[in-house]
Design a protein around this motif. Structure first.
Motif, mmCIF file in Angstrom:
data_model
loop_
_atom_site.group_PDB
_atom_site.id
_atom_site.type_symbol
_atom_site.label_atom_id
_atom_site.label_comp_id
_atom_site.label_asym_id
_atom_site.label_seq_id
_atom_site.Cartn_x
_atom_site.Cartn_y
_atom_site.Cartn_z
ATOM 1 N N ARG A 1 0.912 -1.152 -0.043
ATOM 2 C CA ARG A 1 -0.051 -0.052 0.086
ATOM 3 C C ARG A 1 0.777 1.450 0.090
ATOM 4 N N THR A 2 0.290 2.385 -0.519
ATOM 5 C CA THR A 2 1.004 3.563 -0.247
ATOM 6 C C THR A 2 0.733 4.103 1.191
ATOM 7 N N GLU A 3 1.471 5.086 1.489
ATOM 8 C CA GLU A 3 1.262 5.492 2.918
ATOM 9 C C GLU A 3 -0.110 6.087 3.105
ATOM 10 N N GLN A 4 -0.711 6.728 2.344
ATOM 11 C CA GLN A 4 -1.873 7.333 2.393
ATOM 12 C C GLN A 4 -3.010 6.074 2.514
ATOM 13 N N GLU A 5 -3.111 5.146 1.695
ATOM 14 C CA GLU A 5 -3.652 3.925 1.721
ATOM 15 C C GLU A 5 -3.630 3.299 3.146
ATOM 16 N N MET B 1 -2.617 4.441 6.230
ATOM 17 C CA MET B 1 -3.091 5.138 7.384
ATOM 18 C C MET B 1 -4.453 5.468 6.991
ATOM 19 N N LEU B 2 -5.264 5.580 6.056
ATOM 20 C CA LEU B 2 -6.597 5.722 6.049
ATOM 21 C C LEU B 2 -7.226 4.333 6.479
#
Length: 86
Positions: free
Chosen positions: A7-11, A13-14
């Motif tokens: 995952r990306t960091e945004q994915e 963390m969400l």
């Protein structure tokens, strides 16, 4: 090796925002590395850093693992949960 969801960091963390709390403020770099095969006979080496989390519902602890490429630091980092790795 077990498959895990990159995952990306945004994915990540969400995904964790409503179900877990951070145990630290920032990722901790401990000098660990992880090797992943690329499917063509080559291995890529990543530097790892960790962010400890605790799930709100049951108190279970885990860590978000941040993978940073050693070959090209300009490649975006990717993330998974420690429990998803072998």
């Amino acid at each position: 090796m077990k498959n895990f969801k990159m995952r990306t960091e945004q994915e990540i963390m969400l995904e964790l925002a409503l179900i877990a709390v951070k145990e630290e403020k920032n990722f901790i770099i401990d000098g660990s590395q992880y090797t992943l095969p690329n499917g063509r006979g080559q291995n890529f080496v990543y530097n790892l850093s960790f962010l400890d989390i605790r799930f709100i519902e049951n108190g279970r602890r885990d860590s978000v693992v941040k993978f940073t490429s050693t070959l090209s630091p300009s490649i975006p980092d990717f993330y998974c949960l420690l429990s998803e790795l072998d």
